[in-house]
Each structure stands twice: as structure tokens, then as C-alpha cells.
Design an enzyme around this catalytic site. Sequence first.
Site, PDB file in Angstrom:
ATOM      1  N   GLY A   1      33.952  43.866  19.492  1.00  0.00           N
ATOM      2  CA  GLY A   1      32.913  42.965  19.976  1.00  0.00           C
ATOM      3  C   GLY A   1      32.500  41.833  19.067  1.00  0.00           C
TER       4      GLY A   1
ATOM      5  N   ARG B   1      40.406  32.216  30.799  1.00  0.00           N
ATOM      6  CA  ARG B   1      39.064  32.358  30.219  1.00  0.00           C
ATOM      7  C   ARG B   1      38.082  31.249  30.637  1.00  0.00           C
ATOM      8  NH1 ARG B   1      37.752  32.609  25.444  1.00  0.00           N
ATOM      9  NH2 ARG B   1      36.327  34.341  25.715  1.00  0.00           N
TER      10      ARG B   1
ATOM     11  N   CYS C   1      46.130  24.595  42.612  1.00  0.00           N
ATOM     12  CA  CYS C   1      45.336  24.108  43.739  1.00  0.00           C
ATOM     13  C   CYS C   1      44.062  24.920  43.891  1.00  0.00           C
ATOM     14  CB  CYS C   1      46.177  24.155  45.005  1.00  0.00           C
ATOM     15  SG  CYS C   1      47.611  23.097  44.828  1.00  0.00           S
ATOM     16  N   GLU C   2      43.165  24.787  42.939  1.00  0.00           N
ATOM     17  CA  GLU C   2      41.873  25.486  42.937  1.00  0.00           C
ATOM     18  C   GLU C   2      40.919  24.615  42.146  1.00  0.00           C
ATOM     19  OE1 GLU C   2      40.650  28.896  43.367  1.00  0.00           O
ATOM     20  OE2 GLU C   2      42.502  29.881  44.016  1.00  0.00           O
TER      21      GLU C   2
ATOM     22  N   GLU D   1      37.230  48.984  16.825  1.00  0.00           N
ATOM     23  CA  GLU D   1      38.169  48.612  17.904  1.00  0.00           C
ATOM     24  C   GLU D   1      38.190  47.101  18.120  1.00  0.00           C
ATOM     25  OE1 GLU D   1      36.671  50.593  21.357  1.00  0.00           O
ATOM     26  OE2 GLU D   1      37.339  52.571  20.713  1.00  0.00           O
ATOM     27  N   PRO D   2      38.538  46.337  17.105  1.00  0.00           N
ATOM     28  CA  PRO D   2      38.509  44.887  17.272  1.00  0.00           C
ATOM     29  C   PRO D   2      39.671  44.397  18.126  1.00  0.00           C
ATOM     30  CG  PRO D   2      39.494  45.433  15.173  1.00  0.00           C
ATOM     31  CD  PRO D   2      39.067  46.745  15.798  1.00  0.00           C
ATOM     32  N   GLY D   3      39.401  43.478  19.016  1.00  0.00           N
ATOM     33  CA  GLY D   3      40.462  42.830  19.773  1.00  0.00           C
ATOM     34  C   GLY D   3      40.503  41.370  19.364  1.00  0.00           C
ATOM     35  N   ARG D   4      39.485  40.663  19.849  1.00  0.00           N
ATOM     36  CA  ARG D   4      39.380  39.225  19.606  1.00  0.00           C
ATOM     37  C   ARG D   4      39.422  38.873  18.115  1.00  0.00           C
ATOM     38  NH1 ARG D   4      36.702  36.251  23.485  1.00  0.00           N
ATOM     39  NH2 ARG D   4      35.638  38.126  24.202  1.00  0.00           N
TER      40      ARG D   4
HETATM   41  N1  LLP Z   1      36.725  48.499  22.801  1.00  0.00           N
HETATM   42  C1  LLP Z   1      36.441  48.570  24.106  1.00  0.00           C
HETATM   43  C2  LLP Z   1      36.111  49.876  24.690  1.00  0.00           C
HETATM   44  C3  LLP Z   1      36.460  47.407  24.888  1.00  0.00           C
HETATM   45  O1  LLP Z   1      36.158  47.491  26.191  1.00  0.00           O
HETATM   46  C4  LLP Z   1      36.784  46.165  24.303  1.00  0.00           C
HETATM   47  C5  LLP Z   1      36.812  44.931  25.106  1.00  0.00           C
HETATM   48  C6  LLP Z   1      37.098  46.138  22.934  1.00  0.00           C
HETATM   49  C7  LLP Z   1      37.051  47.322  22.224  1.00  0.00           C
HETATM   50  C8  LLP Z   1      37.483  44.881  22.225  1.00  0.00           C
HETATM   51  O2  LLP Z   1      36.461  43.945  22.228  1.00  0.00           O
HETATM   52  P1  LLP Z   1      36.589  42.608  21.341  1.00  0.00           P
HETATM   53  O3  LLP Z   1      36.625  43.032  19.899  1.00  0.00           O
HETATM   54  O4  LLP Z   1      37.842  41.933  21.717  1.00  0.00           O
HETATM   55  O5  LLP Z   1      35.390  41.820  21.688  1.00  0.00           O
HETATM   56  N2  LLP Z   1      38.336  39.152  28.734  1.00  0.00           N
HETATM   57  C9  LLP Z   1      37.098  38.891  28.020  1.00  0.00           C
HETATM   58  C10 LLP Z   1      36.765  39.969  27.034  1.00  0.00           C
HETATM   59  C11 LLP Z   1      36.696  41.352  27.639  1.00  0.00           C
HETATM   60  C12 LLP Z   1      36.444  42.436  26.624  1.00  0.00           C
HETATM   61  C13 LLP Z   1      36.566  43.770  27.237  1.00  0.00           C
HETATM   62  N3  LLP Z   1      36.450  44.865  26.325  1.00  0.00           N
HETATM   63  C14 LLP Z   1      37.211  37.518  27.352  1.00  0.00           C
HETATM   64  O6  LLP Z   1      38.239  36.873  27.474  1.00  0.00           O
HETATM   65  O7  LLP Z   1      36.264  37.064  26.709  1.00  0.00           O
END
Ligand code: LLP
Length: 432
Positions: A244, A319, A349-350, A279-282
Site C-alpha cells: 500500500g 489506470r 472508441c470510448e 506485500e509491496p506491489g507498486r
Molecule cells: N496485498 C494485498 C492483499 C493487496 O490487495 C494489494 C493490492 C497489495 C498487497 C499490494 O498493494 P500495493 O503495494 O501495490 O499498493 N489497480 C490499482 C491498485 C489495486 C491494488 C489492489 N491490492 C491501481 O492501479 O492503482
Amino acid sequence: MHHFVEIDGALHAEDVPLTALAEAVGTPTYVYSTATLTRHYGLLRDAVDANRDALGDALIAFAVKANANLSVLATLARLGCGADTVSEGEIRRALAAGVPADRIIFSGVGKTDAELTFAVNAGVRQINVESSAELDRLVAVAAGLGATPEIAVRVNPKIGAGGHARITTGGEGDKFGVPVEEAMALYARASASPHVTPVGLACHIGSQITTLEPLEAAFRTLRQMTERLRAEGHAVTRLDLGGGLGVPYHSRTDLPSIEAYVAMASRVLDGLKVEAAFEPGRLLAANAGVLLSRVIQVNERGDGRRFLVLDAGMNDLMRPALYDAFHDLVPVRPREGEPRLYDLVGPICESTDIFARDRMLPPMQASDLVTFMGAGAYGAVLASEYNSRPLVAEVLVDGDRWAVVRARPTYDEMWAREPRADWLHPGSGAEI
Ligand code: LLP
């Protein structure tokens, strides 16, 4: 910080000119930087390791949903990174990319029996249970398999946060996790079952969070619950702190640093003697990727509005259409001349196929190359073939080498995925 830099007037991915990639692979194409992925993981790893006292031998589990490309996952796996997954497909990807099962967390609000079976058989580290109904199904699955999977209960702390209402997950009305008191009861119920082993709690309150306060409040909730559960005689050895943390999409610098974020977690968990998970994604992937695109043409209107029509559309980068998200647009080889205002649009086309309005850019012409920055997370994974546009390609760069890590399908490959119903075969009398 990232490794998409200007060298001799043209943007490069590490040592590779983006012009060369566009020539070789075509556009639109996502381009990822190994150096940036490595740097981001290293910063987080170092910060976590420096706080070993409070965070234990913490797991960093990349949220695969942010970027599921096998080569991106393999790059992170080689560094020791684990995976946070939300489907059988993501578990399979993580395993295929070399993430050991004991570094894979299985989260998600709706796991099917088949997926739970797969996860238990694969021996994932932990299944994050998100509801009472799910616990019942997991107990039945585990009993059938004669296994006792380790589980965490995902708590909904009633603290929603994030960069947009549509990416908040921890708020009261959100579908994710179990409210605190119900989670306490669920934990006790799981402890009493011989078929699962509850090891801890998990939370994830939202995405693109730009202040530490909501995260701190959520972590405090986990701490208080841990103390209460232990007082009731339950073992709690792991806390999964979710992901997050926000990243700089604009050139803003007021975001909490990785070090400040980890130090805060360490302060909150101090003395608890738990093993933390992140649990970092972004945080790891967003600025490690760009979307390379070519200008199709510039549509000038009599009223002065100027549309920069790109060959990337909302099907390639969702996004902005989904969350009004901001992605900086940088010309690969900026032209001399007075900057002007452009509306950035795709060819779909949107009317939601618009990336931004009124962006000040150097003069642009047809066939110029541009990049959307910060597109390495929730970019390619959300892409589709809407308007029968071949799925966007992906390239991974490492120093001066590069590889196509997801090929753009040919039209024949696209059609091959759609076998014709047998009564519609040529010769079956259905020709018009
Ligand atoms: N853990 C869980 C359980 C999650 O649901 C998520 C993201 C993460 C970790 C990773 O979160 P992050 O570190 O990336 O913020 N598609 C959206 C973001 C959706 C996030 C969903 N869950 C966007 O493009 O902004």
C-alpha cells in the site's frame, strides 16, 4: 529513483535506447528496468533487515497482481523476494518464476475450493483467510487432504486509505477482511480446529497511501489484537502488514520514505517478537516500468484544442480511465520549440480513452515516441485486447541487454484462441 534516463538527448532504459526498442519490438510496449526493480527491493530489504529486532526474519512478498510477468517475478525471486498471490494462476506464476512455495502467501476475498486445494498441495507458506465462510471451506479442504495449512486471519480494521476511493480496501464497507471482533472469534475457532494452524494476522488497507498515519493505525490494531489473542492463550507468531505504500507519480517528494515506513512498523511491533511480512506491489514495480508508445497524429481543432493521438490506448494502460490516475508523459527525443498544451488520447472508441488533459509538452509530431512513466505496476496486468488490439508487448532491460518477455500476439495467434463453433466451419452451410 529509476533508471529511465536521458542520454545524448534521448531517453534510455538503463543503457538501451528506447528508440531501438521501438524499432525492434514495435509499440505500444512496456519496458521494465532490472536495475530499478533491484534497487527498490534492496532498499526495502535493507530497511527491514536493519529492524530485525522488531520485525524478525521478515518476508517481503511482492504482490504479483501489480506485475505478473514471469521475467519480472524471476528477477525478484533471484533476489530472495517472495510472492503475495490472489489466485491459482498467480501461485503458478510465482512457482514457475522460481519463488519457493514457503515464500508464497495466498490472499484474496474469494478463493475457490479448487484454488485452496492447489495452495495446500503446493505447500504455500500461509493462506490469509478473509471470512468465516472461507475458514469453513478451508477446514473441509484441509481435512480431505490430511494437511494442516498455516493460516493468518485478514483483519478489516475499519481504516480505509489510498490514492483513490476505488483502491481502498480496509474501510468498513469494503469487502475485504474480517472486522476486529469477528476476527478475534474466528481466530479462536481456527485454533480449535485440528485441520488448520493459525499463525497470525494480516491486513491491507489500500493502495497508493501517501501518509504513514493510516498504516500506523492499522498496524496498532494488529498489535492490540495480537496481545489480546495471546492473553487468551493463542499463538500469534506472524503479522502480515500488507502493501500500500505510495510512490511518486508526480515529481512530489513529500512521500514517506521506505526507511520511515519500515521504522514506523518496527516501532509499532517492537517487543512483540513476531515475524513480519510486507506485500509491496507498486513500491517495487511502478517506477521500474514505462509504457512506450508512438504518436499516430496530432489532431488540431479550430478552438485551439490539440489532441495527441497515441498508439497506446486505455486497453494497454487502464489506470487513467479506471482511477483518474496520473502518469507523466515524457517524449523520448524532445523537439526544440515552445511547449504547448496537449490532450493525451488513445485510439479506442470510448470517451474514457483519454490519459490526460492539458499537458504541457514540447512540440509533438506524428511518429514521435513517448513514454508513460511509472507504468510498471498495474499496467500490463490490466491490459486487454479491446477493439481487437493485440495484447501489449513487454520487454525487460538489464544494463545493455534486453529481451522480449511477453511477445505481442499475431492476429493468427489471437484467432487461434477462438476455435470456431463446429457448425460455423466453412462448408457447414453457414457461409453468408
Ligand atoms: N496485498 C494485498 C492483499 C493487496 O490487495 C494489494 C493490492 C497489495 C498487497 C499490494 O498493494 P500495493 O503495494 O501495490 O499498493 N489497480 C490499482 C491498485 C489495486 C491494488 C489492489 N491490492 C491501481 O492501479 O492503482
